[in-house]
Design a protein around this motif. Sequence first.
Motif, PDB file in Angstrom:
ATOM      1  N   HIS A  25       0.847  -1.202   0.000  1.00 38.89           N
ATOM      2  CA  HIS A  25       0.000   0.000   0.000  1.00 38.89           C
ATOM      3  C   HIS A  25       0.876   1.244   0.000  1.00 38.89           C
ATOM      4  O   HIS A  25       2.027   1.216   0.457  1.00 38.89           O
ATOM      5  CB  HIS A  25      -0.940  -0.010   1.228  1.00 38.89           C
ATOM      6  N   SER A  42      -6.166   1.005  -2.158  1.00 41.11           N
ATOM      7  CA  SER A  42      -6.920  -0.226  -1.877  1.00 41.11           C
ATOM      8  C   SER A  42      -7.546  -0.817  -3.133  1.00 41.11           C
ATOM      9  O   SER A  42      -7.522  -2.031  -3.331  1.00 41.11           O
ATOM     10  CB  SER A  42      -8.040   0.055  -0.882  1.00 41.11           C
ATOM     11  N   TYR A 113     -17.258   0.523   3.181  1.00 45.01           N
ATOM     12  CA  TYR A 113     -15.920   0.922   2.751  1.00 45.01           C
ATOM     13  C   TYR A 113     -15.027  -0.319   2.836  1.00 45.01           C
ATOM     14  O   TYR A 113     -15.243  -1.192   3.682  1.00 45.01           O
ATOM     15  CB  TYR A 113     -15.449   2.016   3.724  1.00 45.01           C
ATOM     16  N   ASN A 115     -12.305  -0.675   4.067  1.00 42.04           N
ATOM     17  CA  ASN A 115     -11.661  -0.785   5.389  1.00 42.04           C
ATOM     18  C   ASN A 115     -12.632  -1.421   6.390  1.00 42.04           C
ATOM     19  O   ASN A 115     -13.114  -0.793   7.320  1.00 42.04           O
ATOM     20  CB  ASN A 115     -11.262   0.613   5.918  1.00 42.04           C
ATOM     21  N   HIS A 177      -6.529   9.992  10.189  1.00 41.60           N
ATOM     22  CA  HIS A 177      -7.168  11.028   9.370  1.00 41.60           C
ATOM     23  C   HIS A 177      -8.088  11.947  10.171  1.00 41.60           C
ATOM     24  O   HIS A 177      -8.213  13.127   9.848  1.00 41.60           O
ATOM     25  CB  HIS A 177      -7.942  10.383   8.210  1.00 41.60           C
ATOM     26  N   HIS A 200      -7.381  13.455   1.575  1.00 42.87           N
ATOM     27  CA  HIS A 200      -8.023  12.137   1.553  1.00 42.87           C
ATOM     28  C   HIS A 200      -9.418  12.280   2.188  1.00 42.87           C
ATOM     29  O   HIS A 200      -9.552  12.960   3.203  1.00 42.87           O
ATOM     30  CB  HIS A 200      -7.171  11.128   2.334  1.00 42.87           C
TER      31      HIS A 200
HETATM   32  P1  13P Z   1      -6.842   4.342  -0.174  1.00 43.27           P
HETATM   33  O1  13P Z   1      -7.795   3.343  -0.698  1.00 43.27           O
HETATM   34  O2  13P Z   1      -7.101   5.732  -0.644  1.00 43.27           O
HETATM   35  O3  13P Z   1      -5.452   3.903  -0.422  1.00 43.27           O
HETATM   36  O4  13P Z   1      -7.036   4.437   1.419  1.00 43.27           O
HETATM   37  C1  13P Z   1      -6.866   3.343   2.259  1.00 43.27           C
HETATM   38  C2  13P Z   1      -6.695   3.737   3.652  1.00 43.27           C
HETATM   39  O5  13P Z   1      -6.566   2.926   4.544  1.00 43.27           O
HETATM   40  C3  13P Z   1      -6.715   5.131   3.959  1.00 43.27           C
HETATM   41  O6  13P Z   1      -6.454   5.317   5.303  1.00 43.27           O
END
Ligand code: 13P
Length: 314
Positions: A25, A42, A113, A115, A177, A200
């Motif tokens: 990543h 991701s 999401y 995540n 974040h 972001h």
């Molecule tokens: P991205 O999909 O934008 O890489 O974000 C993943 C992430 O964990 C952001 O904290």
Amino acid sequence: MLEIENYDVEIGQLKKELNAVILAHNYQNPEIQDIADFVGDSLALSRAAAGTDADLIVFCGVHFMAETAAILCPEKTVLIPDPQAGCSLASTINPEELIMWKSKHPEAVVISYVNTSAEIKALSDYCCTSSNAVEITNSIPTDKEILFLPDMFLGSYVAKQTSRKNMHIWPGECHVHAGMTPHDINRYLDAKSDAELLIHPECGCTTSTLYHYGEGDINKSCHVLSTEGMIKYASSSHSKKFIVATEIGILHRMKNQNPDKTFIPLKEDAICKYMKMITLEKVYHSLRKKVHVVSVPDRVRSKARLAIERMLAV
Ligand code: 13P
Ligand code: SF4
């Protein structure tokens, strides 16, 4: 563990012997990005996992990302060099909580999401990432209620972009974040920097920044982008200076690809401790011992896969 001087050389050899591929990543430590076969966000990593013909995938990222690769590639072995590499955002919702939430909105479409754990994906209709959350939401008929989880900042950004009123948002956040606040943006506004602002959508400052932008308080352009979107934008823009509001691991690729440009992190201490758990030593150990295997039970995998495939189709 063994004392090895050149982990990168040893890792290269093991990779060939085992027909392995290393996916990393954008937040990984620079030395991990440098030995990876593919570095991305991701969404791009899910696509790379789905498309590889390697037998073994070493996933240098956090656990839900490796799990996504395992869901998409059941015939391959997926390894994570440190199984403790979790995600504070993914931990903000568990299956019982989602089942309860769904029972209160039985007609709603669930968008998760990426995540999130595999079990949460299995309870969802769609998966999304930061680069396609708006598109996925727009693909749902407007009369359908939506349960969006688990990031509240991404959720409110998506609701604003899609003008959606029937969207319920789970109050989860990422500790890295969420720490980027309107106060940090105001600092930037006060400094009247001529840099472009890249944000972001998980950031705690996204909505207030868009407000400031709409009000004309930000004198240069401001873009809400996924990590890969930021990297692409930084390369294509004619600007020479960028304020980057995300985890600082992203600066490695940005600087490498644009040696003539300046990248300033909005917060120097925006560091994801989970992403940084992956080291060269652990990658080597992972390949040598074929640990730690990430697998998802069939019952969960087939349902979670549906949500991911629906996303990939959109
Ligand atoms: P991205 O999909 O934008 O890489 O974000 C993943 C992430 O964990 C952001 O904290
Ligand atoms: Fe999770 Fe936040 Fe780390 Fe991204 S930066 S992996 S959302 S804890």
